[in-house]
Write a protein that holds these residues in place. Structure first.
Motif, PDB file in Angstrom:
ATOM      1  N   ARG A 248      -2.065  -4.046   1.841  1.00 23.32           N
ATOM      2  CA  ARG A 248      -2.018  -5.474   1.606  1.00 23.32           C
ATOM      3  C   ARG A 248      -2.031  -5.815   0.119  1.00 23.32           C
ATOM      4  NH1 ARG A 248       0.533  -7.398   3.944  1.00 23.32           N
ATOM      5  NH2 ARG A 248      -0.332  -9.514   3.913  1.00 23.32           N
ATOM      6  N   PRO A 249      -1.419  -6.927  -0.246  1.00 23.31           N
ATOM      7  CA  PRO A 249      -1.413  -7.332  -1.653  1.00 23.31           C
ATOM      8  C   PRO A 249      -2.822  -7.562  -2.179  1.00 23.31           C
ATOM      9  CG  PRO A 249       0.178  -8.600  -0.374  1.00 23.31           C
ATOM     10  CD  PRO A 249      -0.652  -7.841   0.612  1.00 23.31           C
ATOM     11  N   ALA A 255       0.912  -3.584 -10.610  1.00 22.12           N
ATOM     12  CA  ALA A 255       0.753  -2.807 -11.839  1.00 22.12           C
ATOM     13  C   ALA A 255       0.533  -1.331 -11.541  1.00 22.12           C
ATOM     14  CB  ALA A 255      -0.417  -3.353 -12.658  1.00 22.12           C
ATOM     15  N   VAL A 256      -0.251  -1.024 -10.509  1.00 23.76           N
ATOM     16  CA  VAL A 256      -0.517   0.375 -10.160  1.00 23.76           C
ATOM     17  C   VAL A 256       0.767   1.085  -9.750  1.00 23.76           C
ATOM     18  CG1 VAL A 256      -1.613   1.871  -8.435  1.00 23.76           C
ATOM     19  CG2 VAL A 256      -2.956   0.103  -9.580  1.00 23.76           C
ATOM     20  N   PRO A 327       6.085 -10.536  -5.016  1.00 24.25           N
ATOM     21  CA  PRO A 327       5.942  -9.230  -5.674  1.00 24.25           C
ATOM     22  C   PRO A 327       4.859  -8.359  -5.043  1.00 24.25           C
ATOM     23  CG  PRO A 327       6.209 -10.943  -7.316  1.00 24.25           C
ATOM     24  CD  PRO A 327       6.036 -11.639  -5.997  1.00 24.25           C
ATOM     25  N   GLY A 328       3.698  -8.941  -4.721  1.00 24.47           N
ATOM     26  CA  GLY A 328       2.642  -8.167  -4.082  1.00 24.47           C
ATOM     27  C   GLY A 328       2.992  -7.758  -2.664  1.00 24.47           C
ATOM     28  N   GLU A 329       3.710  -8.618  -1.941  1.00 21.31           N
ATOM     29  CA  GLU A 329       4.079  -8.310  -0.558  1.00 21.31           C
ATOM     30  C   GLU A 329       5.093  -7.178  -0.481  1.00 21.31           C
ATOM     31  OE1 GLU A 329       3.112  -9.279   2.333  1.00 21.31           O
ATOM     32  OE2 GLU A 329       1.904 -11.077   2.008  1.00 21.31           O
ATOM     33  N   ILE A 330       5.939  -7.062  -1.495  1.00 17.81           N
ATOM     34  CA  ILE A 330       6.990  -6.043  -1.482  1.00 17.81           C
ATOM     35  C   ILE A 330       6.524  -4.756  -2.155  1.00 17.81           C
ATOM     36  CG2 ILE A 330       9.377  -5.549  -2.220  1.00 17.81           C
ATOM     37  CD1 ILE A 330       9.312  -7.607  -0.089  1.00 17.81           C
TER      38      ILE A 330
END
Length: 446
Positions: A248-249, A255-256, A327-330
């Protein structure tokens, strides 16, 4: 005193060992992604992956009891402490020569070996992390709750500390001068221990989840393991794609994964003849050139990723709140790509240098002893041939991108209105093709 040599990044296998020419390979890989995208658009019309991690088949009761038994957990902690103590024998008491196993233990057995272990078993570093165990024992001795620190960790911190420490480690591995020598390794590990232990005192044991680069690395890759936990904590056998879809985002996740992918791309670039000439002839210290190169490659990967996901959100007609979340979801779709590059870069290194390091670990102090009985091991090379390694590299890189495209497609079906979902993926397809082409060209540069 003779400094230990810098470890090889790729081992064996190069463009001369490819089954087809490099231009043919690049074109074939790009076309494979395009065909896959078209097929997914036609055949995969509904979300199928379990992004909430609720599925999976429960493991047998005996296995669940074994994995969750306190005795096993303490055994793993003890083994982690024992391994760390053995490592410190060579680090603090061994000779700073090529026969010291310290550099191989850190860069090969730990960093490279952690990837396949996590792929098979999940986030294993959390279970054996010696610093986590030291903090736990100190808290128990002081009769304090290890999960409670002097203050609460802000919710928005997420994985940003892990992204920073991860960058610090890949800088050590790829850029730092004399990075295979004991003083440099000791200095970095001392800083790492201070940051982690002081942070755990201030914020509690949750600091390790948010700041340990090896835990973040193992956790991200471990989402692809066939063994995992459902949302209710039950141990299950699962589809690895469901596992990674359940990543999950959180703040810092992008960044990681960008640092993971960008650092492997820079590793290829740093071995290219053109880059080596530039580094030697530009008049700057190699550490300055290397630091700039590593930062620029990671930044380029990040800019490309954010541009593609931003364009996908606009084309998919996500609202403002959803667009910020894209961006976090992908981000989970980048993980198989990064894993593919890790395997492609380091497979031969792990097989060859890993065997050599295990042999050297039998005598970490350099006294001529054979405490583990492995000192006479000779590396077996049957699994490492130039053509075999080149074929493996091609396979895992293309497979990683195909899985990334599949994961991005499935998530787009969640995020965007159905009529716009396929169109919204066009920037993501362009991103995957760009990553594939750049990765192959860099891997086989020169």
């Amino acid at each position: 005193m003779t400094a230990a040599p810098t470890l090889l990044a790729h081992g064996v296998g190069g463009r001369q060992d490819l089954p087809i020419t490099l231009p043919q390979l690049v074109v074939a890989a790009a076309l494979t992604l395009v065909v896959t995208f078209v097929a997914l658009g036609l055949l995969w019309r509904e979300p199928r992956l379990d992004r909430d991690a609720t599925g999976g088949r429960p493991v047998p009761h005996w296995l669940a009891r074994l994995v969750d038994a306190p005795a096993l957990r303490w055994t793993l902690r003890g083994l982690g402490l024992l391994a760390a103590t053995w490592f410190c024998l060579g680090l603090l008491g061994g000779p700073d020569t090529a026969d010291n196993p310290t550099a191989g233990a850190l860069y090969v057995l730990l960093w490279v070996g952690l990837a396949p272990l996590s792929l098979l078993l999940g986030p294993v570093w959390r279970a054996v992390n010696p610093l986590r165990t030291v903090h736990l024992l100190a808290a128990l001795a002081a009769r304090r709750d290890p999960n409670r620190g002097l203050r609460e960790l802000p919710a928005g911190v997420g994985w940003w500390p892990a992204a920073a420490t991860l960058f610090g480690f890949v800088w050590l591995e790829l850029v730092a001068p004399d990075r295979a020598t004991l003083p440099v390794i000791t200095a970095w590990l001392a800083g790492y221990a201070v940051v982690l232990l002081v942070g755990a005192v201030v914020f509690g044991a949750g600091w390790f989840d948010n700041a340990d680069p090896f835990e973040a690395y193992s956790t991200v890759i471990g989402q692809l393991a066939p063994l995992g936990r459902a949302a209710d904590g039950v141990l299950v056998w699962r589809n690895p794609l469901d596992g990674i879809a359940g990543l999950r985002p959180r703040p810092g996740l992008v960044a990681v994964v960008v640092v993971l992918l960008g650092s492997t791309m820079y590793d290829s670039l740093s071995n290219a003849p053109g880059w080596l000439r530039f580094s030697q002839e530009n008049g700057l210290h190699p550490a300055v050139t290397g630091s700039a190169g590593l930062s620029l490659v990671i930044a380029a990967v990040a800019v490309a990723y954010l541009a593609a996901t931003g364009a996908a959100a606009r084309i998919g007609r996500a609202d403002a709140g959803e667009a910020r979340a894209v961006p976090g979801e992908i981000a989970h779709s980048v993980v198989p790509i990064a894993v593919g590059y890790v395997v492609a870069h380091y497979y031969s290194l792990l097989i060859l240098e890993g065997q050599r390091t295990v042999a050297l670990l039998s005598d970490p102090l350099g006294t001529g002893a054979n405490w583990l009985g492995t000192a006479d091991w000779e590396p077996h090379t049957a699994l490492v041939t130039p053509s075999g390694v080149a074929t493996l590299q091609i396979t895992v890189i293309i497979l990683g991108h195909l899985l990334g495209a599949l994961l991005a497609h499935d998530r787009a079906l969640y995020l965007f209105p159905r009529p716009r979902a396929v169109a919204g993926q066009l920037p993501l397809l362009a991103l995957m093709v760009a990553y594939t082409v750049a990765g192959l060209l860099l891997l086989y540069a020169g």
